[in-house]
Scaffold this motif. Structure first.
Motif, PDB file in Angstrom:
ATOM      1  N   CYS A 155       5.900  40.848   5.391  1.00 32.57           N
ATOM      2  CA  CYS A 155       4.659  40.959   4.609  1.00 32.57           C
ATOM      3  C   CYS A 155       4.838  41.521   3.197  1.00 32.57           C
ATOM      4  O   CYS A 155       3.952  41.352   2.357  1.00 32.57           O
ATOM      5  N   VAL A 156       5.945  42.207   2.939  1.00 27.80           N
ATOM      6  CA  VAL A 156       6.122  42.832   1.628  1.00 27.80           C
ATOM      7  C   VAL A 156       7.384  42.329   0.927  1.00 27.80           C
ATOM      8  O   VAL A 156       7.318  41.717  -0.142  1.00 27.80           O
ATOM      9  N   TYR A 157       8.553  42.578   1.527  1.00 25.65           N
ATOM     10  CA  TYR A 157       9.820  42.294   0.837  1.00 25.65           C
ATOM     11  C   TYR A 157      10.027  40.818   0.542  1.00 25.65           C
ATOM     12  O   TYR A 157      10.375  40.442  -0.579  1.00 25.65           O
ATOM     13  N   MET A 158       9.837  39.960   1.549  1.00 28.12           N
ATOM     14  CA  MET A 158      10.124  38.538   1.329  1.00 28.12           C
ATOM     15  C   MET A 158       9.139  37.888   0.354  1.00 28.12           C
ATOM     16  O   MET A 158       9.560  37.123  -0.511  1.00 28.12           O
ATOM     17  N   PRO A 159       7.816  38.194   0.446  1.00 28.72           N
ATOM     18  CA  PRO A 159       6.912  37.638  -0.574  1.00 28.72           C
ATOM     19  C   PRO A 159       7.268  38.128  -1.990  1.00 28.72           C
ATOM     20  O   PRO A 159       7.217  37.350  -2.947  1.00 28.72           O
ATOM     21  N   TYR A 160       7.641  39.417  -2.089  1.00 32.40           N
ATOM     22  CA  TYR A 160       8.040  39.963  -3.394  1.00 32.40           C
ATOM     23  C   TYR A 160       9.295  39.246  -3.903  1.00 32.40           C
ATOM     24  O   TYR A 160       9.380  38.878  -5.080  1.00 32.40           O
ATOM     25  N   ASP A 161      10.251  39.031  -3.008  1.00 33.75           N
ATOM     26  CA  ASP A 161      11.494  38.353  -3.372  1.00 33.75           C
ATOM     27  C   ASP A 161      11.214  36.934  -3.872  1.00 33.75           C
ATOM     28  O   ASP A 161      11.772  36.493  -4.875  1.00 33.75           O
ATOM     29  N   LYS A 162      10.331  36.224  -3.178  1.00 29.59           N
ATOM     30  CA  LYS A 162       9.994  34.854  -3.594  1.00 29.59           C
ATOM     31  C   LYS A 162       9.320  34.845  -4.965  1.00 29.59           C
ATOM     32  O   LYS A 162       9.597  33.984  -5.805  1.00 29.59           O
ATOM     33  N   LEU A 163       8.433  35.806  -5.196  1.00 28.31           N
ATOM     34  CA  LEU A 163       7.759  35.907  -6.485  1.00 28.31           C
ATOM     35  C   LEU A 163       8.762  36.154  -7.612  1.00 28.31           C
ATOM     36  O   LEU A 163       8.741  35.477  -8.645  1.00 28.31           O
ATOM     37  N   MET A 164       9.648  37.124  -7.398  1.00 29.94           N
ATOM     38  CA  MET A 164      10.648  37.453  -8.426  1.00 29.94           C
ATOM     39  C   MET A 164      11.607  36.291  -8.656  1.00 29.94           C
ATOM     40  O   MET A 164      12.073  36.068  -9.772  1.00 29.94           O
ATOM     41  N   ASN A 165      11.887  35.563  -7.593  1.00 33.66           N
ATOM     42  CA  ASN A 165      12.743  34.387  -7.716  1.00 33.66           C
ATOM     43  C   ASN A 165      12.106  33.350  -8.627  1.00 33.66           C
ATOM     44  O   ASN A 165      12.776  32.734  -9.458  1.00 33.66           O
ATOM     45  N   ARG A 166      10.798  33.156  -8.455  1.00 33.60           N
ATOM     46  CA  ARG A 166      10.075  32.199  -9.311  1.00 33.60           C
ATOM     47  C   ARG A 166      10.047  32.668 -10.765  1.00 33.60           C
ATOM     48  O   ARG A 166      10.168  31.868 -11.689  1.00 33.60           O
ATOM     49  N   LEU A 167       9.818  33.976 -10.937  1.00 34.91           N
ATOM     50  CA  LEU A 167       9.672  34.517 -12.301  1.00 34.91           C
ATOM     51  C   LEU A 167      11.003  34.614 -13.040  1.00 34.91           C
ATOM     52  O   LEU A 167      11.072  34.317 -14.229  1.00 34.91           O
ATOM     53  N   LEU A 168      12.054  35.047 -12.346  1.00 33.44           N
ATOM     54  CA  LEU A 168      13.320  35.337 -13.023  1.00 33.44           C
ATOM     55  C   LEU A 168      14.448  34.360 -12.718  1.00 33.44           C
ATOM     56  O   LEU A 168      15.470  34.379 -13.390  1.00 33.44           O
ATOM     57  N   GLY A 169      14.281  33.558 -11.671  1.00 28.79           N
ATOM     58  CA  GLY A 169      15.316  32.580 -11.322  1.00 28.79           C
ATOM     59  C   GLY A 169      16.664  33.221 -11.033  1.00 28.79           C
ATOM     60  O   GLY A 169      16.764  34.195 -10.298  1.00 28.79           O
ATOM     61  N   ASP A 170      17.707  32.690 -11.651  1.00 25.34           N
ATOM     62  CA  ASP A 170      19.078  33.157 -11.401  1.00 25.34           C
ATOM     63  C   ASP A 170      19.289  34.621 -11.795  1.00 25.34           C
ATOM     64  O   ASP A 170      20.130  35.303 -11.211  1.00 25.34           O
ATOM     65  N   LEU A 171      18.542  35.092 -12.761  1.00 33.56           N
ATOM     66  CA  LEU A 171      18.679  36.501 -13.176  1.00 33.56           C
ATOM     67  C   LEU A 171      18.345  37.452 -12.028  1.00 33.56           C
ATOM     68  O   LEU A 171      18.950  38.514 -11.890  1.00 33.56           O
ATOM     69  N   TRP A 172      17.382  37.051 -11.192  1.00 34.21           N
ATOM     70  CA  TRP A 172      16.997  37.875 -10.046  1.00 34.21           C
ATOM     71  C   TRP A 172      18.130  37.938  -9.021  1.00 34.21           C
ATOM     72  O   TRP A 172      18.444  38.991  -8.482  1.00 34.21           O
ATOM     73  N   LEU A 173      18.782  36.803  -8.785  1.00 30.72           N
ATOM     74  CA  LEU A 173      19.908  36.777  -7.850  1.00 30.72           C
ATOM     75  C   LEU A 173      21.057  37.636  -8.368  1.00 30.72           C
ATOM     76  O   LEU A 173      21.665  38.395  -7.601  1.00 30.72           O
ATOM     77  N   VAL A 174      21.338  37.543  -9.650  1.00 28.19           N
ATOM     78  CA  VAL A 174      22.410  38.353 -10.250  1.00 28.19           C
ATOM     79  C   VAL A 174      22.097  39.844 -10.070  1.00 28.19           C
ATOM     80  O   VAL A 174      22.970  40.637  -9.720  1.00 28.19           O
ATOM     81  N   ARG A 175      20.848  40.215 -10.285  1.00 30.48           N
ATOM     82  CA  ARG A 175      20.424  41.611 -10.120  1.00 30.48           C
ATOM     83  C   ARG A 175      20.616  42.068  -8.666  1.00 30.48           C
ATOM     84  O   ARG A 175      21.125  43.156  -8.402  1.00 30.48           O
ATOM     85  N   LYS A 176      20.207  41.226  -7.720  1.00 31.43           N
ATOM     86  CA  LYS A 176      20.341  41.586  -6.303  1.00 31.43           C
ATOM     87  C   LYS A 176      21.807  41.700  -5.891  1.00 31.43           C
ATOM     88  O   LYS A 176      22.174  42.606  -5.144  1.00 31.43           O
ATOM     89  N   GLU A 177      22.631  40.791  -6.394  1.00 30.26           N
ATOM     90  CA  GLU A 177      24.069  40.865  -6.082  1.00 30.26           C
ATOM     91  C   GLU A 177      24.669  42.168  -6.612  1.00 30.26           C
ATOM     92  O   GLU A 177      25.500  42.791  -5.950  1.00 30.26           O
ATOM     93  N   HIS A 178      24.238  42.566  -7.803  1.00 29.63           N
ATOM     94  CA  HIS A 178      24.730  43.812  -8.401  1.00 29.63           C
ATOM     95  C   HIS A 178      24.325  45.019  -7.541  1.00 29.63           C
ATOM     96  O   HIS A 178      25.142  45.910  -7.275  1.00 29.63           O
ATOM     97  N   LEU A 179      23.070  45.048  -7.097  1.00 31.36           N
ATOM     98  CA  LEU A 179      22.602  46.140  -6.246  1.00 31.36           C
ATOM     99  C   LEU A 179      23.336  46.163  -4.905  1.00 31.36           C
ATOM    100  O   LEU A 179      23.681  47.237  -4.395  1.00 31.36           O
ATOM    101  N   ALA A 180      23.605  44.985  -4.340  1.00 36.82           N
ATOM    102  CA  ALA A 180      24.343  44.904  -3.074  1.00 36.82           C
ATOM    103  C   ALA A 180      25.764  45.435  -3.247  1.00 36.82           C
ATOM    104  O   ALA A 180      26.298  46.134  -2.378  1.00 36.82           O
ATOM    105  N   GLU A 181      26.370  45.134  -4.399  1.00 32.38           N
ATOM    106  CA  GLU A 181      27.732  45.614  -4.681  1.00 32.38           C
ATOM    107  C   GLU A 181      27.762  47.142  -4.813  1.00 32.38           C
ATOM    108  O   GLU A 181      28.665  47.796  -4.293  1.00 32.38           O
ATOM    109  N   ILE A 182      26.761  47.702  -5.464  1.00 30.67           N
ATOM    110  CA  ILE A 182      26.684  49.168  -5.610  1.00 30.67           C
ATOM    111  C   ILE A 182      26.592  49.833  -4.235  1.00 30.67           C
ATOM    112  O   ILE A 182      27.310  50.795  -3.942  1.00 30.67           O
ATOM    113  N   LYS A 183      25.729  49.305  -3.377  1.00 29.53           N
ATOM    114  CA  LYS A 183      25.579  49.867  -2.024  1.00 29.53           C
ATOM    115  C   LYS A 183      26.871  49.747  -1.231  1.00 29.53           C
ATOM    116  O   LYS A 183      27.265  50.658  -0.507  1.00 29.53           O
TER     117      LYS A 183
END
Length: 198
Positions: A155-183
């Motif tokens: 109800c929260v994370y996946m709808p937010y993810d889809k929205l950001m994907n539409r707004l930012l496209g590949d930049l959003w994926l790059v950001r998420k990959e960076h955060l995953a690498e930090i963790k």
């Protein structure tokens, strides 16, 4: 590949052929999902969105299932706001994803009539060794934490993810990959520190 096909919605009479195991009867026990795939199809490693327990039974062909406990989520480079990872367990890139060196997995081959139980939150990576199909039943997680995690995911994370994907496209994926690498790097440091203490 066809997945999450609600067989009882289309053909209620199939309940007789694919009865829900007693262990899984309950709120979700009336919904049986079918999964069809051709030989060689791979299903990327993921957790189920609702964090339910799952029993998967193979009815035709063979399927390879790799399970990884949720405690390894950071080392699997879980993408934020989602329930999957970009790593390929068949061809692990230890240079790009060094955290993979620290995970443990369970592997099985399902043949006709075999079932595998996937506890809530467990990661699974599936390969269709033959063309075939399977049926799954779900049961809500017992822990309140897992139930809340499932609701937030759907109800929260996946709808937010889809929205950001539409707004930012590949930049959003790059950001998420960076955060995953930090963790993952933090998780690796913790493991190394525990080795040093021993």
């Amino acid at each position: 590949r066809m997945f999450l096909f609600n067989m009882f919605k289309s053909k209620p009479e199939l309940r007789k052929d694919f009865p829900c195991p007693d262990l899984f009867k309950g709120v979700l026990g009336r919904v049986g999902f079918m999964f069809f795939g051709a030989r060689g199809i791979k299903v990327r490693i993921h957790q189920d969105m609702d964090f339910s327990n799952v029993i998967l039974t193979q009815f035709y062909g063979r399927k390879r299932v790799v399970l990884v406990a949720p405690k390894y989520s950071d080392l699997l480079y879980k993408l934020p706001y989602n329930t999957h990872s970009l790593v390929d367990l068949d061809n692990p890139d230890y240079e790009k994803y060094p955290g993979l060196r620290y995970i443990e997995a369970y592997e099985c081959i399902l043949e006709h009539g075999d079932s595998v139980y996937m506890p809530s939150g467990y990661w699974h990576f599936i390969t269709y060794l033959d063309g075939g199909f399977s049926v799954s039943y779900r049961k809500m997680a017992k822990s309140l934490r897992a139930k809340i995690q499932g609701v937030l995911s759907l109800c929260v994370y996946m709808p937010y993810d889809k929205l950001m994907n539409r707004l930012l496209g590949d930049l959003w994926l790059v950001r998420k990959e960076h955060l995953a690498e930090i963790k993952a790097n933090k998780a690796i440091q913790k493991i190394k520190q525990s080795y040093d203490k021993q």
